[in-house]
Design an enzyme around this catalytic site. Structure first.
Site, short mmCIF file in Angstrom:
data_model
loop_
_atom_site.label_atom_id
_atom_site.label_comp_id
_atom_site.label_asym_id
_atom_site.label_seq_id
_atom_site.Cartn_x
_atom_site.Cartn_y
_atom_site.Cartn_z
N ASP A 100 0.77 -1.28 0.03
CA ASP A 100 -0.07 0.08 -0.14
C ASP A 100 0.89 1.26 0.15
OD1 ASP A 100 -2.89 1.18 0.85
OD2 ASP A 100 -1.34 2.21 1.80
N TYR A 105 3.25 9.67 0.09
CA TYR A 105 4.48 8.98 0.66
C TYR A 105 5.75 8.87 -0.10
CZ TYR A 105 0.41 6.12 2.79
OH TYR A 105 -0.81 5.56 3.19
N LYS A 134 -2.50 6.12 -4.00
CA LYS A 134 -3.61 7.05 -3.73
C LYS A 134 -3.42 8.29 -4.36
CE LYS A 134 -3.96 4.70 0.64
NZ LYS A 134 -2.21 4.61 0.85
N HIS A 166 -7.11 9.70 -1.75
CA HIS A 166 -6.68 9.78 -0.34
C HIS A 166 -7.33 10.28 0.71
CE1 HIS A 166 -2.35 9.21 1.48
NE2 HIS A 166 -3.30 8.94 2.64
#
Ligand code: A2P
Length: 340
Positions: A100, A105, A134, A166
């Site tokens: 994920d 990120y 996302k 997200h």
């Protein structure tokens, strides 16, 4: 301490017995009986039973027909190619097949590269792994196409198995900005187009509240496959889960460990001691035993392995209730409830 082989076998038998009962229950529920006796409560119980029946010991079946592993590696804290490579290697060795990521990120490119390098080592092909990413809040609205294409290009794995919006808001706008609903709708329409083109195999949302979910379900052409939200014994999200079950949306957990804080909760420690498992395994098992997929985050190879060992034991109904009684609507992460 390790559990003995006899206890493991017993745990598996308990799980099998439970899933047999779920299947029998589903078969016995004839349409005519249902119509006569259906109440909101029985409808909810039936949806949950059907969801449990559609999840084998390791996967859930999404409303697209795709199988998504019940345990995936959360990569929120993984940064840099070396750290990502080491974590992905440990995860693949421990049996993880789901990963994920997210645009925010900043590790999509490192994750894609690590998988391309490591899949041959484990005799895996692209179809054997399930990749989630996302759309970042900065790309919500008219930048959604650019954002999603950027994720596809960073991961460079041909397609993305599951792509989520997200956050219900837009970066740079105040939470109650009246443009948020329009931006969400525009992002969703973009994801629907990319889904139709086969670039995003399934689409869904993250951090949506009940109100955001109802708005999306009323207006969408493609129903979301997944809602990913914070979920642990202190935040049971009962109403959100009920709505997801009603509309066939898979409810997925993040921050099952309360960002690590729940690992020292006295009640969690007591249940963990009783079932001779680590606190992390106990918390993760509490979710998967309800058919809720989890995404434990760790950069430590031993913990990555530990967090995947969830299928050779089960919690008793009493243990499940003891943990669920911790529910106090406490969040360790962001609260989306104010987002217009
Ligand atoms: P680390 O990366 O050092 O293992 P959550 O998923 O709820 O956000 O929790 C993630 C946090 O929990 C991370 O800080 C992670 O640290 C820690 N963590 C993950 N798995 C374990 C485990 N099995 N035991 C102890 N801490 C863990």
């Amino acid at each position: 301490m390790e559990v003995g082989a006899g206890e493991r076998l017993q745990a598996v038998k308990v799980a099998e017995h439970h899933s047999d009962n779920v299947l029998k229950m589903t078969k016995q529920s004839k349409e005519e009986n249902r119509a006569a006796y259906e109440t909101p409560e029985t409808k909810y119980t039936r949806s949950l039973a059907q969801m449990s029946a559609s999840c084998d010991s390791r996967c859930v079946v999404l409303n697209t027909g795709a199988r998504m592993p019940l345990v995936g590696l959360g990569t929120y804290k993984l940064r840099g190619s070396e750290q990502v490579h080491r974590a992905v290697d440990a995860a693949l060795a421990a049996g993880y097949r789901a990963f994920d990521s997210a645009a925010v990120y900043s590790n999509e490119a490192d994750l894609g590269r690590a998988l391309k390098e490591l899949m041959p080592k484990y005799c895996l092909t692209r179809e054997d792994v399930f990749i989630t990413s996302k759309l970042g809040p900065k790309d919500q609205g008219d930048r959604a196409l650019e954002g999603a294409l950027h994720s596809l290009s960073e991961l460079d794995l041909g397609y993305i198995d599951l792509y989520l919006i997200h956050w219900p808001g837009t970066q740079g706008k105040v939470v109650d900005d009246k443009r948020n609903p329009g931006n969400r709708a525009q992002s969703w329409a973009t994801l629907e187009d990319l889904h139709a083109q086969g670039k995003l195999k399934a689409i869904g949302v993250s951090n949506y509240t009940l109100a955001h979910m109802k708005e999306l379900i009323q207006s969408c052409k493609v129903r979301p496959a997944v809602l990913q939200v914070e979920f642990h014994p202190q935040l049971c999200q009962t109403e959100l889960r009920r709505v997801c079950a009603e509309y066939g949306v898979c409810f997925q957990a993040y921050s099952s460990l309360g960002q690590g804080d729940l690992l020292t909760d006295p009640v969690v420690l007591e249940v963990a001691k009783k079932c001779k498992r680590t606190p992390a395994q106990t918390l993760l098992r509490w979710a998967v035993q309800q058919g809720v997929p989890v995404l434990p985050k760790s950069s430590n190879p031993d913990r990555i392995k530990d967090n995947a060992e969830l299928f050779d034991f089960s919690l008793t109904d009493n243990d499940m209730d003891t943990l669920s009684a911790l529910d106090c609507e406490h969040r360790y992460c962001w609260d989306p409830s104010g987002v217009a």
